[in-house]
Scaffold this motif. Structure first.
Motif, PDB file in Angstrom:
ATOM      1  N   PRO A 126     -72.146  21.551 -31.649  1.00 14.57           N
ATOM      2  CA  PRO A 126     -70.725  21.691 -31.334  1.00 14.57           C
ATOM      3  C   PRO A 126     -70.484  22.423 -30.010  1.00 14.57           C
ATOM      4  O   PRO A 126     -69.465  23.100 -29.833  1.00 14.57           O
ATOM      5  N   ALA A 127     -71.417  22.298 -29.067  1.00 12.25           N
ATOM      6  CA  ALA A 127     -71.328  23.061 -27.820  1.00 12.25           C
ATOM      7  C   ALA A 127     -70.045  22.778 -27.052  1.00 12.25           C
ATOM      8  O   ALA A 127     -69.430  23.686 -26.488  1.00 12.25           O
ATOM      9  N   VAL A 128     -69.625  21.522 -27.006  1.00 15.39           N
ATOM     10  CA  VAL A 128     -68.482  21.172 -26.170  1.00 15.39           C
ATOM     11  C   VAL A 128     -67.191  21.800 -26.687  1.00 15.39           C
ATOM     12  O   VAL A 128     -66.463  22.431 -25.912  1.00 15.39           O
ATOM     13  N   PRO A 129     -66.832  21.681 -27.981  1.00 18.96           N
ATOM     14  CA  PRO A 129     -65.621  22.389 -28.419  1.00 18.96           C
ATOM     15  C   PRO A 129     -65.728  23.904 -28.306  1.00 18.96           C
ATOM     16  O   PRO A 129     -64.728  24.582 -27.997  1.00 18.96           O
ATOM     17  N   VAL A 130     -66.896  24.483 -28.527  1.00 18.94           N
ATOM     18  CA  VAL A 130     -67.061  25.929 -28.350  1.00 18.94           C
ATOM     19  C   VAL A 130     -66.836  26.304 -26.887  1.00 18.94           C
ATOM     20  O   VAL A 130     -66.188  27.321 -26.575  1.00 18.94           O
ATOM     21  N   PHE A 131     -67.340  25.485 -25.971  1.00 16.80           N
ATOM     22  CA  PHE A 131     -67.116  25.738 -24.544  1.00 16.80           C
ATOM     23  C   PHE A 131     -65.622  25.661 -24.219  1.00 16.80           C
ATOM     24  O   PHE A 131     -65.116  26.464 -23.426  1.00 16.80           O
ATOM     25  N   CYS A 132     -64.918  24.715 -24.813  1.00 12.52           N
ATOM     26  CA  CYS A 132     -63.472  24.628 -24.585  1.00 12.52           C
ATOM     27  C   CYS A 132     -62.781  25.905 -25.050  1.00 12.52           C
ATOM     28  O   CYS A 132     -61.831  26.384 -24.401  1.00 12.52           O
ATOM     29  N   MET A 133     -63.236  26.495 -26.155  1.00  7.63           N
ATOM     30  CA  MET A 133     -62.671  27.757 -26.628  1.00  7.63           C
ATOM     31  C   MET A 133     -62.952  28.879 -25.630  1.00  7.63           C
ATOM     32  O   MET A 133     -62.110  29.752 -25.390  1.00  7.63           O
ATOM     33  N   TYR A 134     -64.134  28.858 -25.031  1.00 11.30           N
ATOM     34  CA  TYR A 134     -64.484  29.838 -24.002  1.00 11.30           C
ATOM     35  C   TYR A 134     -63.559  29.701 -22.792  1.00 11.30           C
ATOM     36  O   TYR A 134     -63.063  30.698 -22.257  1.00 11.30           O
ATOM     37  N   LEU A 135     -63.310  28.459 -22.374  1.00 13.12           N
ATOM     38  CA  LEU A 135     -62.417  28.240 -21.231  1.00 13.12           C
ATOM     39  C   LEU A 135     -60.999  28.708 -21.539  1.00 13.12           C
ATOM     40  O   LEU A 135     -60.335  29.319 -20.680  1.00 13.12           O
ATOM     41  N   VAL A 136     -60.515  28.446 -22.737  1.00 15.57           N
ATOM     42  CA  VAL A 136     -59.167  28.872 -23.108  1.00 15.57           C
ATOM     43  C   VAL A 136     -59.092  30.400 -23.178  1.00 15.57           C
ATOM     44  O   VAL A 136     -58.095  31.002 -22.745  1.00 15.57           O
ATOM     45  N   ALA A 137     -60.146  31.051 -23.679  1.00 15.16           N
ATOM     46  CA  ALA A 137     -60.175  32.519 -23.679  1.00 15.16           C
ATOM     47  C   ALA A 137     -60.115  33.051 -22.252  1.00 15.16           C
ATOM     48  O   ALA A 137     -59.426  34.045 -21.979  1.00 15.16           O
ATOM     49  N   ALA A 138     -60.803  32.393 -21.331  1.00 13.60           N
ATOM     50  CA  ALA A 138     -60.748  32.800 -19.919  1.00 13.60           C
ATOM     51  C   ALA A 138     -59.343  32.602 -19.354  1.00 13.60           C
ATOM     52  O   ALA A 138     -58.824  33.471 -18.632  1.00 13.60           O
ATOM     53  N   GLU A 139     -58.719  31.484 -19.677  1.00 10.94           N
ATOM     54  CA  GLU A 139     -57.336  31.249 -19.231  1.00 10.94           C
ATOM     55  C   GLU A 139     -56.405  32.357 -19.731  1.00 10.94           C
ATOM     56  O   GLU A 139     -55.545  32.844 -18.992  1.00 10.94           O
ATOM     57  N   ARG A 140     -56.591  32.751 -20.971  1.00 15.14           N
ATOM     58  CA  ARG A 140     -55.726  33.782 -21.557  1.00 15.14           C
ATOM     59  C   ARG A 140     -55.983  35.158 -20.948  1.00 15.14           C
ATOM     60  O   ARG A 140     -55.135  36.050 -21.050  1.00 15.14           O
ATOM     61  N   GLN A 141     -57.162  35.336 -20.322  1.00 18.24           N
ATOM     62  CA  GLN A 141     -57.440  36.560 -19.559  1.00 18.24           C
ATOM     63  C   GLN A 141     -56.805  36.512 -18.171  1.00 18.24           C
ATOM     64  O   GLN A 141     -56.798  37.506 -17.455  1.00 18.24           O
ATOM     65  N   GLY A 142     -56.310  35.337 -17.782  1.00 21.22           N
ATOM     66  CA  GLY A 142     -55.789  35.160 -16.431  1.00 21.22           C
ATOM     67  C   GLY A 142     -56.852  34.805 -15.416  1.00 21.22           C
ATOM     68  O   GLY A 142     -56.631  34.895 -14.205  1.00 21.22           O
ATOM     69  N   VAL A 143     -58.024  34.367 -15.895  1.00 18.42           N
ATOM     70  CA  VAL A 143     -59.145  34.029 -15.024  1.00 18.42           C
ATOM     71  C   VAL A 143     -59.000  32.597 -14.520  1.00 18.42           C
ATOM     72  O   VAL A 143     -58.603  31.702 -15.268  1.00 18.42           O
ATOM     73  N   ASP A 144     -59.317  32.389 -13.261  1.00 16.22           N
ATOM     74  CA  ASP A 144     -59.396  31.040 -12.692  1.00 16.22           C
ATOM     75  C   ASP A 144     -60.689  30.419 -13.208  1.00 16.22           C
ATOM     76  O   ASP A 144     -61.784  30.822 -12.809  1.00 16.22           O
ATOM     77  N   ILE A 145     -60.595  29.412 -14.092  1.00 10.59           N
ATOM     78  CA  ILE A 145     -61.804  28.884 -14.725  1.00 10.59           C
ATOM     79  C   ILE A 145     -62.741  28.226 -13.719  1.00 10.59           C
ATOM     80  O   ILE A 145     -63.944  28.107 -13.977  1.00 10.59           O
ATOM     81  N   SER A 146     -62.242  27.823 -12.570  1.00 14.45           N
ATOM     82  CA  SER A 146     -63.122  27.212 -11.570  1.00 14.45           C
ATOM     83  C   SER A 146     -64.121  28.217 -11.017  1.00 14.45           C
ATOM     84  O   SER A 146     -65.107  27.829 -10.393  1.00 14.45           O
ATOM     85  N   LYS A 147     -63.878  29.520 -11.267  1.00 17.98           N
ATOM     86  CA  LYS A 147     -64.771  30.573 -10.759  1.00 17.98           C
ATOM     87  C   LYS A 147     -65.801  31.020 -11.795  1.00 17.98           C
ATOM     88  O   LYS A 147     -66.633  31.880 -11.514  1.00 17.98           O
ATOM     89  N   LEU A 148     -65.778  30.437 -12.982  1.00 13.69           N
ATOM     90  CA  LEU A 148     -66.698  30.871 -14.035  1.00 13.69           C
ATOM     91  C   LEU A 148     -68.137  30.485 -13.704  1.00 13.69           C
ATOM     92  O   LEU A 148     -68.391  29.461 -13.069  1.00 13.69           O
ATOM     93  N   ASP A 149     -69.061  31.310 -14.163  1.00  9.77           N
ATOM     94  CA  ASP A 149     -70.484  31.056 -13.961  1.00  9.77           C
ATOM     95  C   ASP A 149     -71.210  31.385 -15.267  1.00  9.77           C
ATOM     96  O   ASP A 149     -70.888  32.349 -15.949  1.00  9.77           O
ATOM     97  N   GLY A 150     -72.178  30.572 -15.591  1.00  9.95           N
ATOM     98  CA  GLY A 150     -72.945  30.793 -16.806  1.00  9.95           C
ATOM     99  C   GLY A 150     -73.620  29.508 -17.225  1.00  9.95           C
ATOM    100  O   GLY A 150     -73.751  28.571 -16.433  1.00  9.95           O
ATOM    101  N   THR A 151     -74.024  29.463 -18.475  1.00 13.64           N
ATOM    102  CA  THR A 151     -74.808  28.330 -18.971  1.00 13.64           C
ATOM    103  C   THR A 151     -74.424  28.025 -20.407  1.00 13.64           C
ATOM    104  O   THR A 151     -74.261  28.935 -21.219  1.00 13.64           O
ATOM    105  N   LEU A 152     -74.284  26.744 -20.694  1.00  8.82           N
ATOM    106  CA  LEU A 152     -74.077  26.263 -22.055  1.00  8.82           C
ATOM    107  C   LEU A 152     -75.321  25.474 -22.444  1.00  8.82           C
ATOM    108  O   LEU A 152     -75.784  24.639 -21.679  1.00  8.82           O
ATOM    109  N   GLN A 153     -75.857  25.709 -23.639  1.00 10.58           N
ATOM    110  CA  GLN A 153     -77.112  25.043 -23.969  1.00 10.58           C
ATOM    111  C   GLN A 153     -76.943  23.523 -24.076  1.00 10.58           C
ATOM    112  O   GLN A 153     -77.572  22.772 -23.335  1.00 10.58           O
TER     113      GLN A 153
END
Length: 582
Positions: free
Chosen positions: A178-205
């Protein structure tokens, strides 16, 4: 000698007919890094005060047969590392794997890791999350929060990273089905922090091949899984260029009982399959290949592990250049994370696990790992206690700060033993690649994605990978029981003496009760009609050629749960059941 100085041995090199030698090319790259401020100013001497050079190699490269296969750091085929500066430019990232209980408890552990000097986070999820199930489903009973953190929706992700700015830390998430929906939750959490998601860095298995091969945490049939992975690769290339949507994992293959050569070959073959997937989607290899990363096991055979890591870089660079047409260094680089071998830890005399982990970590560093997780001594018994987690973290920090291993790039390069092992493990891997391609009908057959992908899918269908790993595991276990392979405290030196009782981290049943209560409250508070309409819209996109990620993000923003999203896709695509084999 300072980091800006030219190694003394370089003065002895006179390029033939004006052609720069390998050392000269290395020196130019190193000097350029110094000029750009990419080399850390620190003490580069031994404990006794002897100054050391940033790299060592032959005075006469022509005197070493096939020296181009060894080469210099920062130069194709990258056997000796991706960068001319080695760890003088950037040490490996200390990325400790952690997750237990609920999001709040794990958030506290993350803050401890970061506060103690950890450089990145790696999320461990509980079994229901790994299987795409909500905490309130019957199949989740008794498993919530036990082998990792429970994540049901974007709201849990918000709590998980509370007060941790997601654009300030690199985050790895160890989840595939279920990596893809979990990643979408991560992106939404970043949005709610006010983070520009285009600046995110990391790795999804995301690596679904290794699930069918070894770990067995799948959801759907292989083809719809690959479609979803292709959508993710495409989305990240266009929207989050620094983020790596795939971490091709050999770790679980090795933990299942494979040999080092099998781990290397099956992992790189899976990686080649994802390259073929990207190319089949019309993506530019120079753009998407840098978004592929790898995850290897560091086991106890010290020199074999170092050779494995060096061979991995060389094989990947050659195949990406010669077979798949990658022209730039970045597209040819194999970047990898390493975790010490959980399977090597013993319940008997568990304090010995500190030593095992330190040796394994050192092999990863000498092999040039880009990031590293060190297992805790008590992980064979339970999730790590705070004390054990700190010892594991300090193990990396002692290696980094006290041993001098960061002073010289690929310090074992040129060792007769290490180079011979590197060549041998590479040759074994190449034989396995050839067999996998033949499983798929050979190079000239008609392939929907590519020849390696066809071979992997056939090998999964036939149970070939599972059989090969099982045979390797049986051979090792037999040798262990005969005493031919020795494990201290297990089949030799078994007198335990006086030992302190371990503090075991136990996850209370109240974690599950509370998680289910909070989940019920969130479901009651949301717009249920909106959730259902957005999930339906996501499924409809899945029936077309469109990219599913934007529609999935919309569902997550409405607080659709992981189980609801995955169950909708299960209803649409069906579930995978491994055929019975005897």
């Amino acid at each position: 000698m300072t980091s800006e100085s030219t190694p003394a041995a370089a003065d002895a090199i006179t390029p033939a007919a004006g052609t720069p030698s390998g050392r000269d090319r290395w020196q130019a790259r190193f000097d350029s890094a110094v000029d750009k401020g990419r080399v850390t100013e620190r003490d580069y001497t031994t404990l006794s005060g002897v100054e050391v050079d940033p790299v060592y190699g032959p005075a006469d490269e022509s005197s070493v047969p096939d020296f181009e296969r060894i080469g210099w750091p920062g130069e194709f085929p990258f056997t000796r590392g991706l960068h001319a500066t080695g760890y003088r430019g950037k040490p490996w990232t200390i990325r400790q794997f952690a997750g237990f209980g609920n999001a709040q408890q794990t958030n506290e552990r993350y803050k401890m890791i970061l506060g103690a000097g950890g450089g990145g986070l790696s999320v461990a999820f509980d079994m229901p999350t790994l299987m795409g199930r909500d905490s309130d489903e019957d199949l989740s009973l008794g498993e919530v929060g036990h082998c990792g953190v429970a994540i049901d929706s974007a709201a849990d992700m918000e709590v998980l990273f509370d007060d941790i700015k997601l654009d300030d830390v690199t985050t790895s998430m160890t989840i595939s089905g279920p990596a893809v929906p979990v990643f979408c939750m991560y992106l939404v959490a970043a949005e709610r922090q006010g983070v520009d998601i285009s600046k995110l860095d990391g790795t999804l298995q995301t690596d679904i091949f290794k699930e069918y091969i070894a770990q067995k945490e799948w959801l759907f049939e292989p083809e719809p899984h690959l479609r979803l992975i292709g959508d993710l690769m495409e989305y990240c290339v266009n929207e989050i260029p620094a983020y790596k949507p795939l971490s091709v994992s050999g770790y679980h293959i090795r933990e299942a009982g494979s040999t080092a050569a099998q781990e290397l070959a099956y992992t790189l073959a899976d990686g080649f399959g994802y390259v073929e997937l990207g190319l089949s989607r019309g993506l530019d290899i120079e753009t998407f290949a840098p978004g592929l990363s790898f995850f290897f096991d560091a086991h106890l055979d010290f020199f074999e592990e170092i050779a494995k890591f060096r061979a991995a870089r060389r094989i990947w660079a050659r195949w990406l250049r010669d077979k798949y047409g990658a022209k730039t260094d970045r597209a040819q680089w194999l970047r990898f994370h390493t975790q010490t071998a959980g399977v090597s830890l013993t319940a008997q005399q568990p304090d010995n696990n500190i030593v095992r982990t330190a040796i394994e970590a050192l092999s990863a560093v000498l092999g040039g790992t880009n990031s590293l997780h060190t297992n805790a001594l008590d992980e064979v018994l339970a999730l790590p206690s705070d004390k054990a987690a700190q010892i594991a973290l300090r193990t990396q920090q002692v290696i980094m700060e006290e041993t001098g291993v960061i002073n010289v790039a690929d310090p074992l390069g040129g060792s007769w033993y290490v180079e011979a092992l590197t060549d041998e493990i590479e040759a074994e891997a190449e034989k396995i690649f050839a067999h996998i391609i033949e499983l798929g009908g050979g190079e000239k057959a008609d392939h929907k994605v590519g020849p390696m992908t066809s071979g992997i899918l056939r090998g999964i269908e036939d149970g070939w990978f599972m059989s090969e790993i099982a045979d390797a595991a049986f051979i090792y276990q037999n040798a262990l029981e005969k005493g031919e392979k020795r494990v201290v405290g297990v089949n030799v030196l078994t007198d335990n003496g006086e030992t302190d009782e371990l503090e075991i981290l136990r996850v209370s049943h109240e974690v599950e009760v509370e998680q289910r209560r909070v989940l019920a409250e969130r479901k009651a508070a949301r717009d249920d009609g909106l959730v259902k309409s957005r999930i339906a819209a996501m499924v409809e996109v899945g029936r077309s050629d469109g990219n599913m990620i934007p529609a999935m993000l919309d569902a997550v923003r409405a607080e659709a749960t992981l189980g609801e999203i995955c169950n909708a896709l299960r209803d649409e695509w069906g579930i995978y059941r491994e055929p019975a084999r005897f």
